[in-house]
Design an enzyme around this catalytic site. Structure first.
Site, PDB file in Angstrom:
ATOM      1  CB  SER A 160     -13.390  -8.244 -10.905  1.00  0.00           C
ATOM      2  OG  SER A 160     -12.134  -8.164 -11.539  1.00  0.00           O
ATOM      3  N   GLY A 198     -10.258 -15.783 -11.923  1.00  0.00           N
ATOM      4  CA  GLY A 198     -10.512 -15.381 -13.297  1.00  0.00           C
ATOM      5  C   GLY A 198     -11.653 -14.397 -13.410  1.00  0.00           C
ATOM      6  CG  HIS A 247      -0.384   0.213   2.524  1.00  0.00           C
ATOM      7  ND1 HIS A 247      -0.092  -0.811   3.397  1.00  0.00           N
ATOM      8  CD2 HIS A 247      -0.031   1.342   3.176  1.00  0.00           C
ATOM      9  CE1 HIS A 247       0.409  -0.322   4.518  1.00  0.00           C
ATOM     10  NE2 HIS A 247       0.451   0.990   4.401  1.00  0.00           N
ATOM     11  CG  ASP A 303      -0.002  -4.092   2.786  1.00  0.00           C
ATOM     12  OD1 ASP A 303       0.414  -3.537   1.748  1.00  0.00           O
ATOM     13  OD2 ASP A 303      -0.432  -3.445   3.762  1.00  0.00           O
ATOM     14  N   GLY A 343       3.025   6.863   7.937  1.00  0.00           N
ATOM     15  CA  GLY A 343       4.368   7.008   7.390  1.00  0.00           C
ATOM     16  C   GLY A 343       5.307   5.919   7.863  1.00  0.00           C
ATOM     17  CG  ASN A 344       6.167   4.569  11.920  1.00  0.00           C
ATOM     18  OD1 ASN A 344       5.608   5.455  12.564  1.00  0.00           O
ATOM     19  ND2 ASN A 344       7.449   4.276  12.087  1.00  0.00           N
ATOM     20  CB  SER A 345       3.084   1.795   6.112  1.00  0.00           C
ATOM     21  OG  SER A 345       1.903   1.532   6.804  1.00  0.00           O
TER      22      SER A 345
END
Length: 418
Positions: free
Chosen positions: A317, A315, A154, A184, A257-259
């Site tokens: 969405s 295959g 992300h 992630d 911001g730590n991500s």
């Protein structure tokens, strides 16, 4: 909805006559990763009329995590983002801890050069289709001396440009090596040498109460910030913006911001990739990280193959219509998980599934929400053939679907996780 629902003889779908009762049931440095999807979902609600399938397609909803739902309650968890050399796991530094624990000062001295700041630019469009660029910021951890860096998906998702800044202030443009939305995790690469990679530890050996240190770039402008705490819990099952993840919990201060930054043990070994903090009001001391054993396995595949082997693709969405009012708006008889698009040449297309179909059961499991579907899929492997029952035009049909491997476009698809 598309297609001729009456011409079922030309499909591999068969009628399903089981009795079934419906269950009762511009510019910010730290935008969360699904903000775009939420905006698109709201656009669907505001648009009204036009038909469900057409409305979804027009707004570009895709992926199994797409959701149409009401607002998120307070106290939930959100991502803590601000918005070739060797290409496999051997590039990562291995664990080599001493028998003596380090002080926080010693840990910081050992690891801070291995943590970087990441800034991104994402091209977006407003409701009038006017283009603008939003900026984001996060963190990353160096995992090889020649420039491979691990971060969160992300943090770099949909970025048109990625810039990495080292502790000494030197900045480099970065290229995306690979990314995995489900875990992630992402890997980027900069053209640099003689970097200081983090020493990789083991999250399997962690115990509640152990000292940990988080290093990252809170608020997108405080790179190299060090906070300390303990491991508060292991193996937390956390619903993180549509994905259920097994995470480490810590009380070390985590902020937007730590991500993508590092969580280190008392020996200065990387044991987690910071991913989230509590987003509820008046809640502090709840931070989360992807265990390094999980993150490293994903990063290994991303560096070696460009994607994570063994991930399942349907295959198609889908979208989770979880609100009865929204269902009525589109003339739907019930809430549930609806197919919005079927990939051309996929197994799902060959079976005959179409946009507008509601998924009733998957491999014998009743599907009433996207979480039900994810849980059912998690019990399967690439190459398995499962029965999927759908509802279309008031009738039910079943089809045998062979599960494919999820592979980014341009890469070869395989039929097994080998």
């Amino acid at each position: 909805m598309e297609g001729n629902y009456n011409n079922m003889n030309n499909m591999n779908l068969t009628p399903d006559f089981q009795n079934h009762q419906e269950p009762e049931k511009k510019k910010s440095p730290y935008l969360t990763k699904k903000m775009g999807a939420v905006i698109m979902a709201l656009c669907i609600v505001a648009a009204g009329g036009g038909g469900f399938a057409a409305g979804v397609a027009a707004n570009g909803l895709s992926a199994d995590s797409a959701s149409v739902s009401q607002t998120q309650p307070a106290g939930t968890v959100s991502t803590a983002d601000s918005g070739s050399s060797s290409s496999n796991a051997s590039t990562m530094a291995s664990s080599n801890s001493s028998s003596d624990a380090l002080t926080v000062e010693e840990i910081a001295d050992k690891v801070c050069d291995s943590v970087v700041e990441i800034t991104t630019e994402v091209t977006q469009y407003d409701s009038y289709m006017r283009q603008y660029v939003s900026e984001g910021a996060g963190s990353g951890v160096i995992i090889s001396a020649d420039g491979y860096i691990i971060t969160n998906n992300h943090v770099i998702e949909d970025a048109s440009s990625i810039t990495v800044t080292l502790r000494d202030g030197t900045s480099y443009p970065a290229t995306l090596v690979g990314t995995d939305e489900q875990g992630d995790i992402a890997v980027v690469k900069i053209d640099a040498a003689s970097l200081k990679p983090a020493t990789i530890g083991s999250s399997a050996d962690l115990k509640v109460g152990e000292t940990v240190v988080a290093v990252g770039n809170p608020l997108g402008q405080l790179g190299g910030t060090v906070t300390d705490g303990i491991i508060s819990a292991l193996d937390r099952q956390i619903d993180l913006e549509g994905q259920t993840m097994t995470l480490l919990q810590t009380n070390a201060a985590i902020n937007p911001g730590n991500s993508g930054g590092g969580l280190f043990n008392e020996y200065g070994e990387l044991i987690g990739i910071v991913v989230a903090k509590s987003s509820g009001s008046n809640i502090e001391g709840l931070g989360f990280a992807v265990p390094i054993d999980t993150a490293k396995a994903i990063a290994d595949d991303l560096m070696q193959y460009g994607y994570v082997k063994g991930r399942i693709s349907l295959g198609m969405s889908v979208v989770d219509v979880s609100n009865a009012q929204i269902a009525r708006m589109y003339g739907l008889n019930s809430t549930g998980v609806y197919i919005t698009q079927v990939s051309e040449d996929s197994n799902a297309a060959q079976v005959g599934f179409q946009a507008g179909d509601r998924i009733v059961t998957f491999n014998g499991v009743e599907i009433t929400s996207i979480d039900d579907l994810r849980s059912a899929i998690s019990q399967c492997s690439v190459g398995d053939t499962v029965e999927m029952v759908i509802e279309r035009g008031g009738s039910r049909y079943s089809g045998q679907l062979t599960l494919e491997e999820s592979v980014p476009s341009g890469l070869a698809r395989t039929s097994s996780n080998s």
